[in-house]
Motif scaffolding. Structure first.
Motif, PDB file in Angstrom:
ATOM      1  N   LYS A 209       3.648   6.253   2.332  1.00 47.92           N
ATOM      2  CA  LYS A 209       3.953   7.495   2.221  1.00 47.92           C
ATOM      3  C   LYS A 209       3.331   8.175   3.775  1.00 47.92           C
ATOM      4  O   LYS A 209       4.336   9.350   4.376  1.00 47.92           O
ATOM      5  CB  LYS A 209       3.002   8.295   1.314  1.00 47.92           C
ATOM      6  N   ALA A 210       2.296   7.777   4.195  1.00 48.20           N
ATOM      7  CA  ALA A 210       2.085   8.328   5.569  1.00 48.20           C
ATOM      8  C   ALA A 210       2.871   8.011   6.663  1.00 48.20           C
ATOM      9  O   ALA A 210       3.095   8.784   7.516  1.00 48.20           O
ATOM     10  CB  ALA A 210       0.688   7.732   5.960  1.00 48.20           C
ATOM     11  N   MET A 211       3.425   6.938   6.643  1.00 54.66           N
ATOM     12  CA  MET A 211       4.541   6.595   7.658  1.00 54.66           C
ATOM     13  C   MET A 211       5.814   7.256   7.456  1.00 54.66           C
ATOM     14  O   MET A 211       6.437   7.716   8.422  1.00 54.66           O
ATOM     15  CB  MET A 211       5.107   4.885   7.156  1.00 54.66           C
ATOM     16  N   ALA A 212       6.118   7.713   6.221  1.00 56.79           N
ATOM     17  CA  ALA A 212       7.380   8.648   5.805  1.00 56.79           C
ATOM     18  C   ALA A 212       6.876   9.811   6.597  1.00 56.79           C
ATOM     19  O   ALA A 212       7.883  10.589   7.143  1.00 56.79           O
ATOM     20  CB  ALA A 212       7.690   8.678   4.470  1.00 56.79           C
ATOM     21  N   ASP A 213       5.682  10.365   6.249  1.00 55.04           N
ATOM     22  CA  ASP A 213       5.320  11.714   7.150  1.00 55.04           C
ATOM     23  C   ASP A 213       5.456  11.682   8.310  1.00 55.04           C
ATOM     24  O   ASP A 213       5.587  12.920   8.971  1.00 55.04           O
ATOM     25  CB  ASP A 213       3.972  12.053   6.382  1.00 55.04           C
TER      26      ASP A 213
ATOM     27  N   GLY B 175      10.994   8.348   2.212  1.00 54.49           N
ATOM     28  CA  GLY B 175      10.039   7.445   1.932  1.00 54.49           C
ATOM     29  C   GLY B 175       9.987   7.349   0.447  1.00 54.49           C
ATOM     30  O   GLY B 175       9.187   6.675  -0.089  1.00 54.49           O
ATOM     31  N   GLU B 176      11.061   7.949  -0.271  1.00 60.24           N
ATOM     32  CA  GLU B 176      10.979   7.937  -1.738  1.00 60.24           C
ATOM     33  C   GLU B 176      11.680   6.733  -2.279  1.00 60.24           C
ATOM     34  O   GLU B 176      11.286   6.362  -3.439  1.00 60.24           O
ATOM     35  CB  GLU B 176      11.781   9.140  -2.425  1.00 60.24           C
ATOM     36  N   THR B 177      12.580   6.029  -1.632  1.00 56.04           N
ATOM     37  CA  THR B 177      13.126   4.756  -2.007  1.00 56.04           C
ATOM     38  C   THR B 177      12.861   3.465  -1.037  1.00 56.04           C
ATOM     39  O   THR B 177      13.096   3.971   0.192  1.00 56.04           O
ATOM     40  CB  THR B 177      14.725   5.172  -1.988  1.00 56.04           C
ATOM     41  N   THR B 178      12.693   2.543  -1.763  1.00 55.91           N
ATOM     42  CA  THR B 178      12.443   1.330  -0.819  1.00 55.91           C
ATOM     43  C   THR B 178      13.537   0.182  -1.210  1.00 55.91           C
ATOM     44  O   THR B 178      13.743   0.422  -2.459  1.00 55.91           O
ATOM     45  CB  THR B 178      10.988   0.836  -0.959  1.00 55.91           C
ATOM     46  N   TYR B 179      13.761  -0.576  -0.385  1.00 54.66           N
ATOM     47  CA  TYR B 179      14.951  -1.485  -0.359  1.00 54.66           C
ATOM     48  C   TYR B 179      14.284  -3.035   0.089  1.00 54.66           C
ATOM     49  O   TYR B 179      13.595  -2.977   0.695  1.00 54.66           O
ATOM     50  CB  TYR B 179      16.101  -1.385   0.580  1.00 54.66           C
TER      51      TYR B 179
ATOM     52  N   ASP C 248       0.768  -0.899   0.228  1.00 58.51           N
ATOM     53  CA  ASP C 248       0.042  -0.083   0.094  1.00 58.51           C
ATOM     54  C   ASP C 248       0.992   1.255   0.093  1.00 58.51           C
ATOM     55  O   ASP C 248       1.329   1.856   1.122  1.00 58.51           O
ATOM     56  CB  ASP C 248      -0.790   0.057   1.419  1.00 58.51           C
ATOM     57  N   PRO C 249       1.182   1.792  -1.172  1.00 58.42           N
ATOM     58  CA  PRO C 249       2.166   2.915  -1.273  1.00 58.42           C
ATOM     59  C   PRO C 249       1.703   4.185  -0.454  1.00 58.42           C
ATOM     60  O   PRO C 249       2.402   4.822  -0.019  1.00 58.42           O
ATOM     61  CB  PRO C 249       2.091   3.381  -2.736  1.00 58.42           C
ATOM     62  N   ASP C 250       0.251   4.271  -0.271  1.00 55.94           N
ATOM     63  CA  ASP C 250      -0.224   5.498   0.339  1.00 55.94           C
ATOM     64  C   ASP C 250       0.073   5.303   1.906  1.00 55.94           C
ATOM     65  O   ASP C 250       0.406   6.415   2.552  1.00 55.94           O
ATOM     66  CB  ASP C 250      -1.829   5.480   0.110  1.00 55.94           C
TER      67      ASP C 250
ATOM     68  N   PRO D 280       7.393  -2.142   3.859  1.00 54.94           N
ATOM     69  CA  PRO D 280       8.764  -2.369   3.662  1.00 54.94           C
ATOM     70  C   PRO D 280       9.576  -2.101   4.847  1.00 54.94           C
ATOM     71  O   PRO D 280      11.004  -1.649   4.734  1.00 54.94           O
ATOM     72  CB  PRO D 280       9.277  -1.839   2.319  1.00 54.94           C
ATOM     73  N   PHE D 281       8.961  -1.514   6.072  1.00 58.17           N
ATOM     74  CA  PHE D 281       9.542  -0.897   7.048  1.00 58.17           C
ATOM     75  C   PHE D 281      10.796  -1.880   7.522  1.00 58.17           C
ATOM     76  O   PHE D 281      11.901  -1.358   7.627  1.00 58.17           O
ATOM     77  CB  PHE D 281       8.789  -1.057   8.493  1.00 58.17           C
ATOM     78  N   LEU D 282      10.593  -3.052   7.622  1.00 53.00           N
ATOM     79  CA  LEU D 282      11.984  -3.805   8.179  1.00 53.00           C
ATOM     80  C   LEU D 282      12.982  -3.803   7.211  1.00 53.00           C
ATOM     81  O   LEU D 282      14.240  -3.765   7.683  1.00 53.00           O
ATOM     82  CB  LEU D 282      11.517  -5.525   8.569  1.00 53.00           C
TER      83      LEU D 282
END
Length: 372
Positions: free
Chosen positions: A47-51, A118-122, A42-44, A88-90
């Protein structure tokens, strides 16, 4: 054990804020909806987590993060576990961030900034067999002049289906090397693996994928110097998530014990069920303490955190499995149905038990470090 095995005021505020946010934005019903729609991301929500600053929990302030530390990351992971958040938090905010901050070059700093925003995930492409064993890597990175060519396959890459970038462990002439590659690089093929817990995972093939010295994280032939802290950070945070899911399953079970009646009384009044619930509560408390200790060790004495981390992962695995088994048993037949949420907790516990080392792996680490 580390001192101060209780939450600081700042950590308690973080836990409360995370609990409030996730209860509204990502309850278990959110996972059910994603599964029913055939999605595992869920990209949204990300993004909320990044905010909220969660993606920068382990990123230095110089790169835009909050750098609150591993204990704080474990607290966030625990709150996510309670509602079975899929994100993708972990892989990104914990493991990739920890690996990248071991390198001091500008490229790593830019990557950390991308994680914090929050722009890049690994995703970490480590394992090739059925069990966690990075040292057994056979994926080859052969030197060709000033470049490397990667050939091989990685299995069960958590968050690998949607990640923007991959940290790939490969075997070079003198040992193991960690590469930071675009997931869209020529020669990279991703094959989604449907998981019983509805989480993102993939098998990834590398066919003559080109990498240069700029893609190396740390030093050539010395991957474990940067990777070991990242793996242990991930193991500790995953233990936190498993403790959270155990707590979520326990809360659901105790609520049922209060509400379900037989012979005109709540079944929670039956002493046998009270004993089982009390035993599970005690296990949860012990496991929570072990996880907080692991976070404190990673924050204050990372070179000597292995014992604390493996103890936390082993205990969390055992406790989560106990919590979901007891949850199903005490709910009776309804606990086995897909219409009831307990099954989601059981599936997540089963997959998390294998990721980054199962109970046997970590029990062996603990035993070895204690001289057995």
């Amino acid at each position: 054990m580390s001192k101060k095995l209780f939450f600081t005021d700042e950590e308690r505020m973080l836990a409360d804020a995370a609990s409030t946010f996730l209860a509204e934005a990502a309850p278990v019903a959110h996972l059910r909806k994603l599964r029913d729609e055939g999605r595992n991301a869920d990209p949204d929500l990300w993004k909320a987590m990044a905010d909220l600053g969660w993606t920068g929990i382990l990123v230095p302030e110089s790169a835009g993060g909050s750098d609150m530390g591993h204990a704080a990351a474990g607290i966030l992971a625990s709150e996510m576990g309670k509602t079975l958040v899929t994100s993708p938090f972990l892989s990104t905010a914990v493991m990739a961030a920890t690996a990248l901050r071991q390198a001091s070059d500008d490229r790593a700093q830019d990557a950390l900034a991308g994680i914090a925003s929050g722009e890049t995930t690994y995703a970490l492409a480590l394992d090739e067999g059925a069990k966690f064993d990075p040292q057994a890597t056979s994926l080859q990175a052969r030197a060709e002049g000033n470049t490397f060519r990667l050939n091989g396959r990685k299995r069960f890459v958590g968050d690998g289906g949607h990640a923007d970038r991959l940290l790939v462990l490969a075997r070079t002439d003198g040992g193991l090397t960690l590469f930071d590659l675009l997931a869209s690089s020529d020669g990279v093929s991703r094959h989604a693996r449907p998981m019983i817990d509805s989480r993102d995972a993939a098998d990834i093939e590398f066919d003559a994928v080109e990498a240069t010295g700029e893609h190396v994280v740390g030093q050539v032939d010395d991957a474990m110097t940067v990777l070991r802290p990242a793996i242990e950070a991930g193991q500790a945070a995953l233990a936190g998530e498993m403790a959270g899911l155990a707590a979520g399953a326990f809360a659901m079970t105790t609520e049922y014990l209060r509400d379900r009646k037989q012979f005109g009384v709540p079944i929670g009044a039956f002493q046998a069920l009270q004993h089982r619930a009390a035993h599970l509560w005690c296990e949860l408390e012990l496991t929570t303490t072990a996880i907080l200790n692991a976070g404190r060790k990673l924050d204050n004495d990372p070179e000597n955190a292995t014992l604390a981390v493996s103890l936390a992962k082993a205990r969390a695995t055992d406790t989560a499995q106990l919590a979901v088994r007891e949850g199903v048993q005490m709910h009776g037949g309804i606990g086995m149905t897909d219409a009831f949420d307990m099954g989601f907790y059981m599936k997540r516990a089963r997959v998390a038990a294998e990721w980054l080392g199962d109970y046997g792996h970590h029990a062996g680490v603990v035993a070895g470090l204690r001289g057995f």
